[in-house]
Design a protein around this motif. Structure first.
Motif, PDB file in Angstrom:
ATOM      1  N   VAL A 223       0.814  -1.218   0.000  1.00 19.28           N
ATOM      2  CA  VAL A 223       0.000   0.000   0.000  1.00 19.28           C
ATOM      3  C   VAL A 223       0.848   1.270   0.000  1.00 19.28           C
ATOM      4  CG1 VAL A 223      -2.020  -1.074   1.052  1.00 19.28           C
ATOM      5  CG2 VAL A 223      -0.226  -0.118   2.517  1.00 19.28           C
ATOM      6  N   SER A 224       2.135   1.150   0.379  1.00 21.99           N
ATOM      7  CA  SER A 224       3.015   2.317   0.388  1.00 21.99           C
ATOM      8  C   SER A 224       3.819   2.475  -0.899  1.00 21.99           C
ATOM      9  CB  SER A 224       3.981   2.239   1.579  1.00 21.99           C
ATOM     10  OG  SER A 224       4.852   1.126   1.456  1.00 21.99           O
ATOM     11  N   ASN A 225       3.702   1.509  -1.809  1.00 22.93           N
ATOM     12  CA  ASN A 225       4.469   1.540  -3.059  1.00 22.93           C
ATOM     13  C   ASN A 225       3.658   2.268  -4.128  1.00 22.93           C
ATOM     14  OD1 ASN A 225       5.892   1.021  -5.431  1.00 22.93           O
ATOM     15  ND2 ASN A 225       6.519  -1.024  -4.772  1.00 22.93           N
ATOM     16  N   SER A 226       3.781   3.568  -4.156  1.00 25.40           N
ATOM     17  CA  SER A 226       2.967   4.379  -5.068  1.00 25.40           C
ATOM     18  C   SER A 226       3.243   4.055  -6.533  1.00 25.40           C
ATOM     19  CB  SER A 226       3.201   5.871  -4.810  1.00 25.40           C
ATOM     20  OG  SER A 226       4.578   6.200  -4.950  1.00 25.40           O
ATOM     21  N   GLY A 227       4.497   3.705  -6.856  1.00 24.27           N
ATOM     22  CA  GLY A 227       4.828   3.381  -8.242  1.00 24.27           C
ATOM     23  C   GLY A 227       4.117   2.134  -8.727  1.00 24.27           C
ATOM     24  N   ALA A 228       4.111   1.083  -7.909  1.00 20.01           N
ATOM     25  CA  ALA A 228       3.449  -0.173  -8.277  1.00 20.01           C
ATOM     26  C   ALA A 228       1.938   0.010  -8.349  1.00 20.01           C
ATOM     27  CB  ALA A 228       3.806  -1.267  -7.279  1.00 20.01           C
ATOM     28  N   LEU A 229       1.379   0.793  -7.435  1.00 22.86           N
ATOM     29  CA  LEU A 229      -0.060   1.049  -7.454  1.00 22.86           C
ATOM     30  C   LEU A 229      -0.447   1.797  -8.727  1.00 22.86           C
ATOM     31  CD1 LEU A 229      -0.536   2.238  -3.748  1.00 22.86           C
ATOM     32  CD2 LEU A 229      -1.084  -0.014  -4.681  1.00 22.86           C
ATOM     33  N   ALA A 230       0.356   2.791  -9.078  1.00 23.64           N
ATOM     34  CA  ALA A 230       0.058   3.574 -10.283  1.00 23.64           C
ATOM     35  C   ALA A 230       0.198   2.725 -11.537  1.00 23.64           C
ATOM     36  CB  ALA A 230       0.994   4.781 -10.348  1.00 23.64           C
ATOM     37  N   MET A 231       1.194   1.821 -11.565  1.00 23.75           N
ATOM     38  CA  MET A 231       1.380   0.973 -12.738  1.00 23.75           C
ATOM     39  C   MET A 231       0.200   0.029 -12.932  1.00 23.75           C
ATOM     40  SD  MET A 231       4.521  -1.612 -13.777  1.00 23.75           S
ATOM     41  CE  MET A 231       5.743  -0.305 -13.687  1.00 23.75           C
ATOM     42  N   ALA A 232      -0.283  -0.557 -11.832  1.00 25.55           N
ATOM     43  CA  ALA A 232      -1.433  -1.464 -11.938  1.00 25.55           C
ATOM     44  C   ALA A 232      -2.634  -0.740 -12.536  1.00 25.55           C
ATOM     45  CB  ALA A 232      -1.775  -2.024 -10.561  1.00 25.55           C
ATOM     46  N   ARG A 233      -2.876   0.473 -12.068  1.00 28.70           N
ATOM     47  CA  ARG A 233      -4.025   1.232 -12.570  1.00 28.70           C
ATOM     48  C   ARG A 233      -3.824   1.634 -14.030  1.00 28.70           C
ATOM     49  NH1 ARG A 233      -3.315   3.844  -7.241  1.00 28.70           N
ATOM     50  NH2 ARG A 233      -4.878   2.968  -5.813  1.00 28.70           N
ATOM     51  N   SER A 234      -2.600   2.025 -14.380  1.00 30.81           N
ATOM     52  CA  SER A 234      -2.343   2.464 -15.753  1.00 30.81           C
ATOM     53  C   SER A 234      -2.467   1.319 -16.747  1.00 30.81           C
ATOM     54  CB  SER A 234      -0.948   3.105 -15.856  1.00 30.81           C
ATOM     55  OG  SER A 234       0.080   2.138 -15.708  1.00 30.81           O
ATOM     56  N   LEU A 235      -2.161   0.110 -16.294  1.00 32.67           N
ATOM     57  CA  LEU A 235      -2.287  -1.062 -17.164  1.00 32.67           C
ATOM     58  C   LEU A 235      -3.743  -1.438 -17.412  1.00 32.67           C
ATOM     59  CD1 LEU A 235       0.585  -3.251 -15.712  1.00 32.67           C
ATOM     60  CD2 LEU A 235       0.391  -2.556 -18.102  1.00 32.67           C
ATOM     61  N   GLY A 236      -4.628  -1.031 -16.503  1.00 41.66           N
ATOM     62  CA  GLY A 236      -6.044  -1.360 -16.650  1.00 41.66           C
ATOM     63  C   GLY A 236      -6.561  -2.351 -15.639  1.00 41.66           C
ATOM     64  N   PHE A 237      -5.785  -2.647 -14.594  1.00 46.89           N
ATOM     65  CA  PHE A 237      -6.251  -3.552 -13.544  1.00 46.89           C
ATOM     66  C   PHE A 237      -7.363  -2.890 -12.733  1.00 46.89           C
ATOM     67  CE2 PHE A 237      -2.411  -5.734 -14.561  1.00 46.89           C
ATOM     68  CZ  PHE A 237      -2.506  -7.012 -14.042  1.00 46.89           C
ATOM     69  N   ALA A 238      -8.309  -3.697 -12.277  1.00 42.30           N
ATOM     70  CA  ALA A 238      -9.409  -3.225 -11.439  1.00 42.30           C
ATOM     71  C   ALA A 238      -9.080  -3.488  -9.972  1.00 42.30           C
ATOM     72  CB  ALA A 238     -10.698  -3.930 -11.814  1.00 42.30           C
ATOM     73  N   THR A 239      -9.409  -2.523  -9.114  1.00 32.19           N
ATOM     74  CA  THR A 239      -9.202  -2.703  -7.682  1.00 32.19           C
ATOM     75  C   THR A 239     -10.114  -3.787  -7.150  1.00 32.19           C
ATOM     76  OG1 THR A 239      -8.622  -0.355  -7.464  1.00 32.19           O
ATOM     77  CG2 THR A 239      -9.216  -1.546  -5.447  1.00 32.19           C
ATOM     78  N   GLY A 240      -9.551  -4.715  -6.352  1.00 33.73           N
ATOM     79  CA  GLY A 240     -10.349  -5.827  -5.853  1.00 33.73           C
ATOM     80  C   GLY A 240     -10.389  -5.976  -4.356  1.00 33.73           C
ATOM     81  N   GLY A 241      -9.405  -5.396  -3.653  1.00 29.98           N
ATOM     82  CA  GLY A 241      -9.428  -5.547  -2.202  1.00 29.98           C
ATOM     83  C   GLY A 241      -8.085  -5.271  -1.575  1.00 29.98           C
ATOM     84  N   LEU A 242      -7.873  -5.863  -0.409  1.00 27.00           N
ATOM     85  CA  LEU A 242      -6.656  -5.626   0.364  1.00 27.00           C
ATOM     86  C   LEU A 242      -6.332  -6.878   1.176  1.00 27.00           C
ATOM     87  CD1 LEU A 242      -5.484  -2.492   2.139  1.00 27.00           C
ATOM     88  CD2 LEU A 242      -5.662  -4.583   3.501  1.00 27.00           C
ATOM     89  N   HIS A 243      -5.038  -7.144   1.297  1.00 25.09           N
ATOM     90  CA  HIS A 243      -4.551  -8.314   2.038  1.00 25.09           C
ATOM     91  C   HIS A 243      -3.527  -7.837   3.063  1.00 25.09           C
ATOM     92  CE1 HIS A 243      -1.574 -11.741   2.423  1.00 25.09           C
ATOM     93  NE2 HIS A 243      -2.700 -12.338   2.737  1.00 25.09           N
ATOM     94  N   ALA A 244      -3.751  -8.165   4.318  1.00 27.77           N
ATOM     95  CA  ALA A 244      -2.806  -7.809   5.376  1.00 27.77           C
ATOM     96  C   ALA A 244      -2.508  -9.067   6.192  1.00 27.77           C
ATOM     97  CB  ALA A 244      -3.382  -6.725   6.286  1.00 27.77           C
ATOM     98  N   SER A 245      -1.249  -9.223   6.599  1.00 27.68           N
ATOM     99  CA  SER A 245      -0.908 -10.422   7.359  1.00 27.68           C
ATOM    100  C   SER A 245       0.348 -10.221   8.181  1.00 27.68           C
ATOM    101  CB  SER A 245      -0.718 -11.628   6.422  1.00 27.68           C
ATOM    102  OG  SER A 245       0.427 -11.435   5.603  1.00 27.68           O
ATOM    103  N   VAL A 246       0.487 -11.045   9.204  1.00 25.61           N
ATOM    104  CA  VAL A 246       1.711 -11.083  10.004  1.00 25.61           C
ATOM    105  C   VAL A 246       2.102 -12.543  10.221  1.00 25.61           C
ATOM    106  CG1 VAL A 246       1.363  -8.895  11.221  1.00 25.61           C
ATOM    107  CG2 VAL A 246       0.367 -10.993  12.148  1.00 25.61           C
ATOM    108  N   LEU A 247       3.400 -12.763  10.300  1.00 24.71           N
ATOM    109  CA  LEU A 247       3.921 -14.077  10.656  1.00 24.71           C
ATOM    110  C   LEU A 247       3.935 -14.192  12.169  1.00 24.71           C
ATOM    111  CD1 LEU A 247       6.910 -14.283   8.156  1.00 24.71           C
ATOM    112  CD2 LEU A 247       4.710 -15.477   7.987  1.00 24.71           C
ATOM    113  N   LEU A 248       3.736 -15.394  12.673  1.00 26.44           N
ATOM    114  CA  LEU A 248       3.667 -15.615  14.117  1.00 26.44           C
ATOM    115  C   LEU A 248       4.848 -16.439  14.598  1.00 26.44           C
ATOM    116  CD1 LEU A 248      -0.129 -16.527  14.282  1.00 26.44           C
ATOM    117  CD2 LEU A 248       0.906 -14.306  14.762  1.00 26.44           C
ATOM    118  N   GLY A 249       5.333 -16.085  15.795  1.00 21.18           N
ATOM    119  CA  GLY A 249       6.381 -16.893  16.415  1.00 21.18           C
ATOM    120  C   GLY A 249       7.739 -16.652  15.809  1.00 21.18           C
TER     121      GLY A 249
END
Length: 249
Positions: A223-249
């Protein structure tokens, strides 16, 4: 661009299988929501899978449905929190701090089942060899290399320098099959060659190869990578959601 309904169903099926849910988990949740007056963001409407052997705590927001997967203690700790908070990586870190929660982060999810074909303005050499992809990684900052993970993407299309007799790699678009349904995309561009459209072109090459193989495209970007986000949109990708996770232990 918009997704066909069948493509959205394929994406949901892939994520259901990836998270260990029933194949119809998202369809069942949508039916439940449609038949009630529950707010889509209400925690009581989440899809939940408690697994005390899980090594990861995951929050997913996909086409309006939200999912929590992790140990029972983590699921319980998150039960009353709204989606807007769980989508933030810091929230998951806070909830899991006493269990060694670390890493991963939050990524925006983009999808496509068709994209405009982009043609280069000049003849280019494109390599599908592994040495060229490794050579490109050696020219890029480690953080970029780790985020894209070219070595984990089995189908690579590396654009070579058009005027360099040593055939220096300048950009690579790549994908791997994900749950046998999606093409998980990645793009890496050597710093001196950024902002010239080569990343977009490399991504387009890889995307159309994946589409020709019958796969639906998936693009994950921090979400902090503005370049990758802009590239996805410029290519024509549609926004679908968000994934967040942490490793445990």
């Amino acid at each position: 661009m918009t997704l066909e309904p069948t493509s959205a169903a394929i994406i949901q099926l892939a994520w259901a299988r990836h998270l260990g849910l029933d194949d119809d988990a998202f369809a069942t949740a949508a039916e439940r929501l449609a038949s009630s007056a529950v707010d889509p963001g209400d925690p009581s409407n989440r899809i939940i899978r408690a697994d005390d052997s899980a090594k990861e705590f995951v929050f997913l927001r996909l086409f309006g449905a939200s999912v929590l997967v992790g140990p029972q203690w983590a699921v319980d700790a998150a039960a009353g929190l709204p989606d807007t908070e769980l989508a933030q990586h810091v929230t998951l870190l806070t909830l899991t701090r006493s269990h060694g929660g670390h890493g991963r982060g939050s990524s925006a999810l983009f999808f496509a089942d068709d994209l405009p074909l982009r043609q280069p303005s000049e003849d280019l050499t494109v390599s599908q060899g592994n040495p060229e992809a490794i050579g490109l990684e050696s020219l890029c900052p480690p953080d970029d290399v780790n985020e894209v993970g070219l070595q984990g993407l089995e189908h690579r299309f590396t654009i070579m320098h058009p005027e360099d007799e040593h055939a220096t790699p300048v950009a690579c678009g790549a994908y791997s099959e994900w749950e046998s349904l999606l093409a998980n995309m990645g793009v890496l561009v050597a710093p001196p060659w950024r902002r010239r459209g080569l990343g977009t072109l490399a991504a387009s090459i890889a995307a159309h190869e994946a589409l020709a193989s019958g796969l639906t495209l998936q693009w994950k970007a921090d979400v902090s990578n503005s370049g990758a986000l802009a590239m996805a949109r410029s290519l024509g990708f549609a926004t679908g959601g968000l994934h967040a996770s942490v490793l445990l232990g």
